[in-house]
Each structure stands twice: as structure tokens, then as C-alpha cells.
Design an enzyme around this catalytic site. Sequence first.
Site, PDB file in Angstrom:
ATOM      1  N   GLU A 152      23.600  53.971  38.883  1.00 47.01           N
ATOM      2  CA  GLU A 152      23.215  55.548  38.329  1.00 47.01           C
ATOM      3  C   GLU A 152      21.686  55.537  38.011  1.00 47.01           C
ATOM      4  OE1 GLU A 152      27.524  57.177  36.424  1.00 47.01           O
ATOM      5  OE2 GLU A 152      26.041  56.087  35.200  1.00 47.01           O
ATOM      6  N   CYS A 156      28.559  57.016  23.939  1.00 43.58           N
ATOM      7  CA  CYS A 156      28.582  58.057  24.778  1.00 43.58           C
ATOM      8  C   CYS A 156      27.526  59.094  24.428  1.00 43.58           C
ATOM      9  CB  CYS A 156      30.030  58.712  24.857  1.00 43.58           C
ATOM     10  SG  CYS A 156      30.169  59.851  25.929  1.00 43.58           S
ATOM     11  N   LYS A 206      22.210  59.937  29.619  1.00 46.16           N
ATOM     12  CA  LYS A 206      22.331  59.364  31.097  1.00 46.16           C
ATOM     13  C   LYS A 206      22.180  60.644  31.914  1.00 46.16           C
ATOM     14  CE  LYS A 206      25.638  59.158  33.179  1.00 46.16           C
ATOM     15  NZ  LYS A 206      26.747  58.271  33.255  1.00 46.16           N
ATOM     16  N   GLU A 238      36.152  72.382  51.120  1.00 43.76           N
ATOM     17  CA  GLU A 238      37.203  73.035  51.798  1.00 43.76           C
ATOM     18  C   GLU A 238      37.607  71.939  53.013  1.00 43.76           C
ATOM     19  OE1 GLU A 238      36.015  76.066  54.948  1.00 43.76           O
ATOM     20  OE2 GLU A 238      33.908  75.611  54.012  1.00 43.76           O
ATOM     21  N   CYS A 250      26.663  58.221  28.071  1.00 45.83           N
ATOM     22  CA  CYS A 250      26.839  59.368  29.105  1.00 45.83           C
ATOM     23  C   CYS A 250      26.105  60.534  28.772  1.00 45.83           C
ATOM     24  CB  CYS A 250      28.514  59.834  28.769  1.00 45.83           C
ATOM     25  SG  CYS A 250      29.607  58.822  28.536  1.00 45.83           S
ATOM     26  N   TYR A 285      28.375  50.803  37.652  1.00 52.49           N
ATOM     27  CA  TYR A 285      28.051  52.051  37.271  1.00 52.49           C
ATOM     28  C   TYR A 285      26.629  52.325  36.919  1.00 52.49           C
ATOM     29  CZ  TYR A 285      33.022  53.864  36.684  1.00 52.49           C
ATOM     30  OH  TYR A 285      34.192  54.199  36.673  1.00 52.49           O
TER      31      TYR A 285
HETATM   32  P1  NDP Z   1      29.906  47.094  35.571  1.00 52.92           P
HETATM   33  O1  NDP Z   1      31.081  46.183  35.158  1.00 52.92           O
HETATM   34  O2  NDP Z   1      30.360  48.452  36.263  1.00 52.92           O
HETATM   35  O3  NDP Z   1      29.075  46.423  36.554  1.00 52.92           O
HETATM   36  C1  NDP Z   1      28.441  45.282  36.063  1.00 52.92           C
HETATM   37  C2  NDP Z   1      27.493  44.681  37.247  1.00 52.92           C
HETATM   38  O4  NDP Z   1      26.641  43.640  36.962  1.00 52.92           O
HETATM   39  C3  NDP Z   1      28.186  44.393  38.484  1.00 52.92           C
HETATM   40  O5  NDP Z   1      27.637  44.777  39.558  1.00 52.92           O
HETATM   41  C4  NDP Z   1      28.234  42.941  38.015  1.00 52.92           C
HETATM   42  O6  NDP Z   1      28.479  42.256  39.574  1.00 52.92           O
HETATM   43  C5  NDP Z   1      26.906  42.771  37.823  1.00 52.92           C
HETATM   44  N1  NDP Z   1      26.695  41.471  37.199  1.00 52.92           N
HETATM   45  C6  NDP Z   1      27.644  41.045  35.875  1.00 52.92           C
HETATM   46  N2  NDP Z   1      27.099  39.862  35.609  1.00 52.92           N
HETATM   47  C7  NDP Z   1      25.844  39.666  36.112  1.00 52.92           C
HETATM   48  C8  NDP Z   1      25.141  38.355  36.173  1.00 52.92           C
HETATM   49  N3  NDP Z   1      25.106  37.501  35.298  1.00 52.92           N
HETATM   50  N4  NDP Z   1      24.092  38.360  36.905  1.00 52.92           N
HETATM   51  C9  NDP Z   1      23.873  39.426  37.878  1.00 52.92           C
HETATM   52  N5  NDP Z   1      24.623  40.690  37.980  1.00 52.92           N
HETATM   53  C10 NDP Z   1      25.783  40.497  37.238  1.00 52.92           C
HETATM   54  O7  NDP Z   1      29.100  47.457  34.304  1.00 52.92           O
HETATM   55  P2  NDP Z   1      28.297  48.404  33.940  1.00 52.92           P
HETATM   56  O8  NDP Z   1      27.298  47.646  32.849  1.00 52.92           O
HETATM   57  O9  NDP Z   1      27.525  49.116  35.029  1.00 52.92           O
HETATM   58  O10 NDP Z   1      29.050  49.613  32.960  1.00 52.92           O
HETATM   59  C11 NDP Z   1      29.874  49.307  31.979  1.00 52.92           C
HETATM   60  C12 NDP Z   1      31.206  49.849  31.925  1.00 52.92           C
HETATM   61  O11 NDP Z   1      30.708  51.284  31.452  1.00 52.92           O
HETATM   62  C13 NDP Z   1      31.626  50.525  33.318  1.00 52.92           C
HETATM   63  O12 NDP Z   1      32.616  49.731  33.832  1.00 52.92           O
HETATM   64  C14 NDP Z   1      32.453  51.919  33.025  1.00 52.92           C
HETATM   65  O13 NDP Z   1      33.666  51.549  32.707  1.00 52.92           O
HETATM   66  C15 NDP Z   1      31.482  52.306  32.074  1.00 52.92           C
HETATM   67  N6  NDP Z   1      30.641  53.330  32.571  1.00 52.92           N
HETATM   68  C16 NDP Z   1      30.861  54.657  33.067  1.00 52.92           C
HETATM   69  C17 NDP Z   1      30.061  55.623  33.592  1.00 52.92           C
HETATM   70  C18 NDP Z   1      30.675  56.615  34.140  1.00 52.92           C
HETATM   71  O14 NDP Z   1      31.667  57.026  34.006  1.00 52.92           O
HETATM   72  N7  NDP Z   1      30.010  57.412  34.974  1.00 52.92           N
HETATM   73  C19 NDP Z   1      28.662  55.460  33.514  1.00 52.92           C
HETATM   74  C20 NDP Z   1      28.166  54.231  32.920  1.00 52.92           C
HETATM   75  C21 NDP Z   1      29.313  53.185  32.481  1.00 52.92           C
HETATM   76  P3  NDP Z   1      30.054  42.030  40.239  1.00 52.92           P
HETATM   77  O15 NDP Z   1      30.489  43.139  40.813  1.00 52.92           O
HETATM   78  O16 NDP Z   1      29.543  40.894  41.296  1.00 52.92           O
HETATM   79  O17 NDP Z   1      30.759  41.464  39.180  1.00 52.92           O
END
Ligand code: NDP
Length: 452
Positions: free
Chosen positions: A182, A43, A51, A440, A48, A178
Site C-alpha cells: 500500500e 486503525c 493510510k 458488470e 487504516c 498489505y
Molecule cells: P503482513 O504479514 O501482511 O506482511 C509482512 C511482510 O513482511 C511479508 O511480505 C513478509 O514476507 C515480510 N517480512 C516479514 N519478516 C521479514 C523480514 N525479517 N525481512 C524481510 N521481510 C519480512 O504484514 P503487514 O505489516 O503488511 O500488515 C500487518 C497486518 O495488518 C496485515 O496482515 C493485515 O491483517 C493488517 N492490515 C490490513 C490492511 C487492510 O485491510 N487494507 C492494511 C494494512 C494492514 P513473507 O511473505 O515472506 O512472510
Amino acid sequence: MANYDYDLFVIGGGSGGVRAARVAAQTGAKVGLAEADRYGGTCVIRGCVPKKLMVFASEFRDTVEDAAQYGWRVTSDGFDWLVFKTKMHAELDRLEGIYRNILSNNDVETFNSFAELTGPNDVLLADGRTLSAKTILIATGGRPATPDILGGGLAISSNEIFHLEEMPKSILVVGGGYIASEFAGVFNGLGTKVTQYYRGAQILRGFDDESRGLVADEMTRRGVDLHLGTNVLEMSEYAQGIRVMATNGQERTFDKVLFATGRIPNSGNLGLELVGIETGRSGEIIVDQYSRTSLPSVYAIGDVTDRVNLTPVAIREAMAFVETVFNNNPISPDHELIPTAIFTQPEMGTIGLSEEHAREQEPIEVYASSFKPMQTAFAARADRVLMKLVVSQKTRRVLGCHIVSPAAGEMIQMVGIAIKMGATKEDFDRVVAVHPTMAEELVTMKTPVRAG
Ligand code: NDP
């Protein structure tokens, strides 16, 4: 009774581990903590915090343009990544210092070292020292997972994004979660030409359909070249950058490729198998409702347990762990109704059930209002926002709230209190509007747009 070096030994100095170490030490426990990398964890060091600073930096482009619309005589010579990067890393150094101070001020003994388990009460440091503890807490977090494709090593992950030598002219962001969504917004705001490939039908899978649809539309309108149903097949190094072959048949070249394709628990090399700690399919440590692993002296919290991977949740899990183990007051962390924000542009704030999930559960009414907010409409922007409540027909409780707008994260934090208290739609209606604001709308929506 056995004599241990520590009452508690924590492996991992991120948000969860540091909180547990500090609060346990404040109960009088003797606490040690090992961290192999920088204090503060994902984080603070590579998530976080940097970012959000990059999100802030990227939003000034619009702010400068809008200022002119409001009568300010302003000009911009563009964004200087090196100036910003130097300041950002100075800030991260400062925050890391605070984390170190928290530990030393609370008499937590720290070891800048990798640590692994060698027994139910034993930890081995990289220099060969073995330390013993009555209780061990694993809080080692997670790391980016990247697809195993030809040339995949040419891509960067979110770990490297904060250390770029220069701003890329073009970037391909792979993923629709996410982090991908982002950073697509961040780079677009900073002036990089952004292409995003997501393999599914719509980004931000799992969130409210109408809300993620609006986020995707707005991102596209602001310049992100979003390709749905598209993935990378292979990549190769090319004179002008990285050549990417995609499933849509396109071959394109980008300065940088960012894989934001999910994260996996940091559970390897911890000796878990050796001591008999159960893990799941992705390596997540299996814990009970008190964060206790299958080995009674060892607990685990945060992303390494892959429950709800958010910093404030890891902190709650840390607090519940200390209450349970050191204050003799068993408490399970509450994973229900967690408000969260996705710092896309526009931002999304959400709590509770999406319209789709709620509909599967019971008859609902949907109240929604989508409009052009005053501030950007005046600046001749086409930006749209969404305020949405999903309401149970039977109990009238608000089951979900979804906001797509600037400062949605700030709003959802407040709405979260009401929803966590079980507020009904009529409770929202009893509140007088704060005028003129975007929020609102949440208390002035009279007629459902859909029911069923
Ligand atoms: P996520 O699990 O949110 O998203 C991963 C993405 O990658 C999905 O769209 C997934 O597709 C895709 N994906 C997975 N494997 C492959 C692949 N082999 N080829 C192509 N695409 C693929 O993970 P993030 O890395 O974005 O974030 C991890 C975690 O970190 C989040 O779940 C969250 O909990 C936390 N986080 C929170 C934030 C916040 O609170 N603002 C900010 C950043 C991270 P599909 O949908 O099809 O599975």
C-alpha cells in the site's frame, strides 16, 4: 459474592476495546477502560484512516493528468505534504475526540494510563492504583515488527510514516504484505522514487496468484521499482541518506527506509505470565471460540489474539464478547468468508478462496476477465483490471471472488453479501448487468477460462 469496582475493565482503547466498552455499558454494566496512548488505536491513529487519506492524496496525480485528457485545462504545482499532513492530523484529532465522547457519553470511566494484570480480577495502573473487575478484556492490539539487522534502527515503521517532516525524494519499502504494498503505491503517487524489496517470489503472499501478479505488474508499470527475492542485509548512515546493502549484491542510498515486515501482538508487560494467561509463539493471547483466555475471568479480542488482524473483525469479536458475557447469549465471532481490500494502486478486493487454494480442495472452474477500463483507456492509460470468480464444479457455489481495479474494495463489500449467502455462478448469471461499469463483468462471464 465478591464486590468489584467494575463489571468490565477493558485494557486498550482501539476499535475493539472501545466497541466492547460501549456496548457492555449499554447493557447496564459498570465499565472502566485504560488506554496508554491515543484513543482510536492503530486503525484511527496510525493505520487504516490516515493510510486511506494518504491513498486518496496520492491518487490525485493521475486524476489531474486524466482531467487534461478529458478536456479540462488544469495544471498542478505538485503536492504539498505539510498542507496535507496538518489537515490529516486535524482529522485524526477530530476522530479521537469522537472516540472519547463515545466512551464518556456511555458512562465508561476512562484512564489515560498503561494497565497490567496483577490477578484474575485485578488491574494495576501506572500510578499505582489497583482496580478490580468481574471480567477483564484485553484489546491491546499489535505493533510493527522490524527485523534485527545491523543499522535497522535507521528505518522507520508505519507508526512514523504519518509524521514525516518532509516528503522523501526516495524511499525503500521493505516487505511484500498489505502495508508495504500500500505505501509503495502511496509514495509513488505522491512523487517519491519508490524501491520495494520483497524476499519472496511475489508480493501479497497468500492471495490469489493471478490477482497479486496483476497488482505487481501494474505497480511496476506505474513506477515502483520492485525487486523480488531481495532483502536488506544491513544499513548505515551516509551523507546522502541511508546506505542499504541488499541480498542481490546492490548497495544503494535512500532518503528513507520503511520496514513493513509484519506486526506482533502487544502482549508484553501485561502481567500475563504472572496471572497464568497462555500465549503463543509470537506472544498472541490464546483464546477459545468465545474469546476467553486460559484464565476464565479474562477475555481478549483483536490483533493481540492474532486471529484475523482487521479492524472490522476486532469489532465483531467485541460484539460477540458482549453478547456472550453480558447478554447471556454465547456467540462465536464468525471468521469465515471475510471480504477485504488491499489499498494498493490498483486496489484489490478479495473474498473466499484463491484459485490455488480452491484447486487443492476440489474441482473448480475459473471465470476471469482482464481488460482496460473505459475511464482510463479514454485518458490513454494502459491500466488493466481483473474480475475473477472461482466456482465449485460440484455445488456451483462461488468459492472466491478477486477484483483488481479502482474501487475494488467497494465492489467486494457487495459481492461479499452474495458469497456469504452461498450464491452459485448461476445466481450471478441471473443478475442483469449494470452498464457501462467494470463490475458488470462479474455477471456476464459465460465460459470458464480454466477448469480442473
Ligand atoms: P503482513 O504479514 O501482511 O506482511 C509482512 C511482510 O513482511 C511479508 O511480505 C513478509 O514476507 C515480510 N517480512 C516479514 N519478516 C521479514 C523480514 N525479517 N525481512 C524481510 N521481510 C519480512 O504484514 P503487514 O505489516 O503488511 O500488515 C500487518 C497486518 O495488518 C496485515 O496482515 C493485515 O491483517 C493488517 N492490515 C490490513 C490492511 C487492510 O485491510 N487494507 C492494511 C494494512 C494492514 P513473507 O511473505 O515472506 O512472510
